[in-house]
Design a protein around this motif. Structure first.
Motif, short mmCIF file in Angstrom:
data_model
loop_
_atom_site.label_atom_id
_atom_site.label_comp_id
_atom_site.label_asym_id
_atom_site.label_seq_id
_atom_site.Cartn_x
_atom_site.Cartn_y
_atom_site.Cartn_z
N THR A 94 -0.45 -11.54 -29.64
CA THR A 94 -0.93 -11.36 -28.49
C THR A 94 -0.08 -12.49 -27.25
O THR A 94 0.75 -12.09 -26.25
CB THR A 94 -2.14 -11.27 -27.96
N PRO A 95 -0.32 -13.90 -27.44
CA PRO A 95 0.33 -14.77 -26.60
C PRO A 95 1.72 -14.84 -26.95
O PRO A 95 2.59 -14.73 -25.85
CB PRO A 95 -0.41 -16.03 -27.16
N ALA A 96 2.20 -14.22 -28.12
CA ALA A 96 3.76 -14.15 -28.24
C ALA A 96 4.47 -13.40 -27.60
O ALA A 96 5.38 -13.32 -26.99
CB ALA A 96 3.94 -14.49 -29.93
N LEU A 97 3.61 -12.09 -27.59
CA LEU A 97 4.35 -10.93 -27.16
C LEU A 97 4.50 -10.80 -25.61
O LEU A 97 5.42 -10.49 -25.04
CB LEU A 97 3.57 -9.72 -27.50
N TYR A 98 3.61 -11.48 -25.02
CA TYR A 98 3.17 -11.51 -23.52
C TYR A 98 3.96 -12.69 -22.76
O TYR A 98 4.53 -12.52 -22.04
CB TYR A 98 1.65 -11.30 -23.00
N GLY A 99 4.20 -13.75 -23.55
CA GLY A 99 4.45 -15.01 -23.17
C GLY A 99 6.30 -14.80 -23.42
O GLY A 99 7.05 -15.18 -22.59
N LEU A 100 6.68 -14.15 -24.31
CA LEU A 100 8.12 -13.93 -24.29
C LEU A 100 8.76 -12.54 -23.82
O LEU A 100 9.77 -13.03 -23.39
CB LEU A 100 8.34 -13.95 -26.10
N LYS A 101 7.91 -11.66 -23.67
CA LYS A 101 8.34 -10.28 -23.24
C LYS A 101 8.25 -10.09 -22.02
O LYS A 101 8.93 -9.43 -21.13
CB LYS A 101 7.85 -9.10 -23.98
N MET A 102 7.39 -10.77 -21.03
CA MET A 102 7.16 -10.53 -19.91
C MET A 102 7.67 -11.84 -19.09
O MET A 102 7.40 -13.11 -19.20
CB MET A 102 5.57 -10.49 -19.62
N SER A 103 8.72 -11.36 -18.19
CA SER A 103 9.69 -12.24 -17.78
C SER A 103 9.04 -13.29 -16.80
O SER A 103 9.30 -14.68 -16.61
CB SER A 103 10.80 -11.71 -16.80
N ARG A 104 7.92 -12.82 -15.87
CA ARG A 104 7.35 -13.75 -15.05
C ARG A 104 6.13 -14.68 -15.78
O ARG A 104 6.08 -15.84 -15.36
CB ARG A 104 6.24 -12.93 -14.09
N ILE A 105 5.78 -14.44 -16.82
CA ILE A 105 5.05 -15.31 -17.75
C ILE A 105 6.03 -16.19 -18.36
O ILE A 105 5.48 -17.50 -18.43
CB ILE A 105 3.95 -14.60 -18.74
N HIS A 106 7.09 -15.78 -18.95
CA HIS A 106 7.97 -16.57 -19.68
C HIS A 106 8.42 -17.65 -18.60
O HIS A 106 8.44 -18.79 -18.86
CB HIS A 106 9.19 -15.85 -20.08
N ALA A 107 8.75 -17.15 -17.29
CA ALA A 107 9.22 -18.32 -16.47
C ALA A 107 7.95 -19.29 -16.06
O ALA A 107 8.71 -20.27 -15.89
CB ALA A 107 9.62 -17.58 -14.94
N ALA A 108 6.91 -18.82 -15.91
CA ALA A 108 5.91 -19.47 -15.48
C ALA A 108 5.59 -20.69 -16.61
O ALA A 108 5.30 -21.89 -16.44
CB ALA A 108 4.59 -18.66 -15.19
N CYS A 109 5.69 -20.30 -18.00
CA CYS A 109 5.55 -21.09 -18.95
C CYS A 109 6.44 -22.25 -18.97
O CYS A 109 6.11 -23.40 -19.32
CB CYS A 109 5.83 -20.38 -20.38
N LYS A 110 7.87 -21.86 -18.62
CA LYS A 110 8.72 -22.88 -18.84
C LYS A 110 8.71 -23.96 -17.42
O LYS A 110 8.80 -25.12 -17.79
CB LYS A 110 10.22 -22.21 -18.63
N GLN A 111 8.17 -23.46 -16.37
CA GLN A 111 7.95 -24.27 -15.48
C GLN A 111 6.97 -25.10 -15.54
O GLN A 111 6.87 -26.31 -15.32
CB GLN A 111 7.54 -23.33 -14.15
N LEU A 112 5.62 -24.69 -16.31
CA LEU A 112 4.73 -25.73 -16.61
C LEU A 112 5.03 -26.62 -17.62
O LEU A 112 4.82 -27.64 -17.30
CB LEU A 112 3.56 -24.79 -17.12
N LEU A 113 5.84 -26.17 -18.69
CA LEU A 113 6.26 -27.29 -19.51
C LEU A 113 7.28 -28.14 -18.97
O LEU A 113 7.22 -29.38 -19.62
CB LEU A 113 7.09 -26.52 -20.74
N ARG A 114 8.12 -27.85 -18.07
CA ARG A 114 8.95 -28.74 -17.34
C ARG A 114 8.18 -29.93 -16.73
O ARG A 114 8.57 -31.09 -16.33
CB ARG A 114 9.95 -28.07 -16.57
N ALA A 115 7.08 -29.41 -16.01
CA ALA A 115 6.24 -30.22 -15.00
C ALA A 115 5.79 -31.21 -15.86
O ALA A 115 5.50 -32.42 -15.53
CB ALA A 115 5.26 -29.36 -14.24
N ASP A 116 5.18 -30.94 -17.22
CA ASP A 116 4.62 -31.71 -17.84
C ASP A 116 5.51 -32.81 -18.40
O ASP A 116 4.98 -33.81 -18.75
CB ASP A 116 3.82 -30.88 -19.08
N ALA A 117 6.67 -32.46 -18.67
CA ALA A 117 7.63 -33.40 -19.12
C ALA A 117 8.07 -34.08 -18.19
O ALA A 117 8.32 -35.53 -18.26
CB ALA A 117 8.90 -32.29 -19.63
#
Length: 311
Positions: A288-311
């Motif tokens: 479930t998290p893999a499907l929605y995290g990778l396939k839904m563009s807005r969630i994918h973009a939000a994930c990358k944004q959050l990871l960049r902020a933590d870095a």
């Protein structure tokens, strides 16, 4: 080993599907523990991404939050118990805990199907009636749908347990690695007609009914896609593919589990049968998290944004 006894209420159950793997038990423990950690981390991470990103506070993503919480709930009803049993030499479980596990696992299944049907309704309104979407999918309606999904599932399971727990049993050996309601009912010496009728009604309402409703909504969605513009088709594909993949994956696991619990599948005995019986409780929370995290563009973009902020 089969433990027979006079008709009575047993104090514990024996799980007979565990095999003596010797030192391999520690490898099995490590694999299962890693799976559980991945499930918890991935689902919690996606929940955090949706919660902290205000642009994702929309009905579709709120329904997804409910789905992610359910994945955590269902896997937590299995994995800690499974880890203890892997390291144990005596695979017994108190009757009270067995029924608690039945409650958790079965309510997880019910919430999953109902949540997926609510998500399909949300996509149906968004794609087939886009101008009415904001008026129909209000925050109040979303809250009511989510609350009704969980409340119905918990009440339905409470009734199921109230029918199964008082049964007089002639045995206490369950041919599973975790507790199942039908496995307990099969041990009964008393009349189980009420249990069987309620089980049938529960299956129709919580599994077959939502599946038919989801099929209906997707027929409507496909009709709009084929007659609509290219942007409409692209939007439908991007938002519906993860949902449809999650539904097919979960339905496969549940159908196999239902068939396996009611029919003696000699070809599915041993380790293979055990692995497949755990499929819907392990693969769905992983996918479930893999499907929605990778396939839904807005969630994918939000994930990358959050990871960049933590870095």
């Amino acid at each position: 080993m089969m433990m027979m006894m006079n008709s009575t209420q047993v104090s514990y159950f024996v799980l007979s599907s565990y095999v003596d793997t010797g030192l391999l038990r520690y490898l099995c423990f490590l694999v299962v523990a890693c799976l559980y950690v991945v499930i918890v981390v991935s689902n919690v991470f996606l929940l955090v991404v949706i919660c902290v990103n205000r642009s994702l506070h929309e009905p579709m993503y709120l329904f997804l939050c409910s789905l992610l919480v359910n994945e955590l709930y269902g896997s937590s009803g299995l994995f800690p118990f499974l880890l203890l049993q892997i390291l144990s030499d005596v695979h017994t479980v108190p009757a009270a805990f067995c029924f608690l596990q039945i409650y958790c696992v079965y309510s997880y299944v019910c919430v999953e199907f109902l949540n997926l049907s609510v998500m399909s309704y949300d996509r149906y309104v968004a794609i087939c009636h886009p101008l009415q979407y904001n008026a129909q999918m209000t925050s109040t309606k979303v809250g009511v749908l989510v609350a009704a999904t969980w409340l119905f599932s918990f009440v339905a399971m409470a009734v199921l347990i109230s029918l199964s727990a008082p049964l007089r049993l002639c045995g206490n050996v369950i041919d599973r690695v975790y507790c199942g309601n039908y496995a307990v009912v099969k041990l009964a010496c008393s009349d189980t007609r009420v249990n069987n009728v309620y089980g049938l009604v529960y299956t129709v309402v919580s599994v077959i009914g939502p599946s038919v409703f989801i099929l209906y909504t997707y027929v409507k969605i496909l009709a709009v896609c084929f007659s609509g513009s290219r942007p409409t088709r692209q939007k439908a594909v991007s938002t519906c593919t993860p949902h449809l993949a999650a539904l097919l994956n979960f339905s496969f696991g549940c159908c196999f589990q239902i068939v396996q619990s009611r029919f003696k599948l000699s070809s599915m005995a041993g380790v293979g049968g055990v692995v497949l019986s755990l499929y819907f409780l392990t693969c769905q929370p992983l996918f479930t998290p893999a499907l929605y995290g990778l396939k839904m563009s807005r969630i994918h973009a939000a994930c990358k944004q959050l990871l960049r902020a933590d870095a």
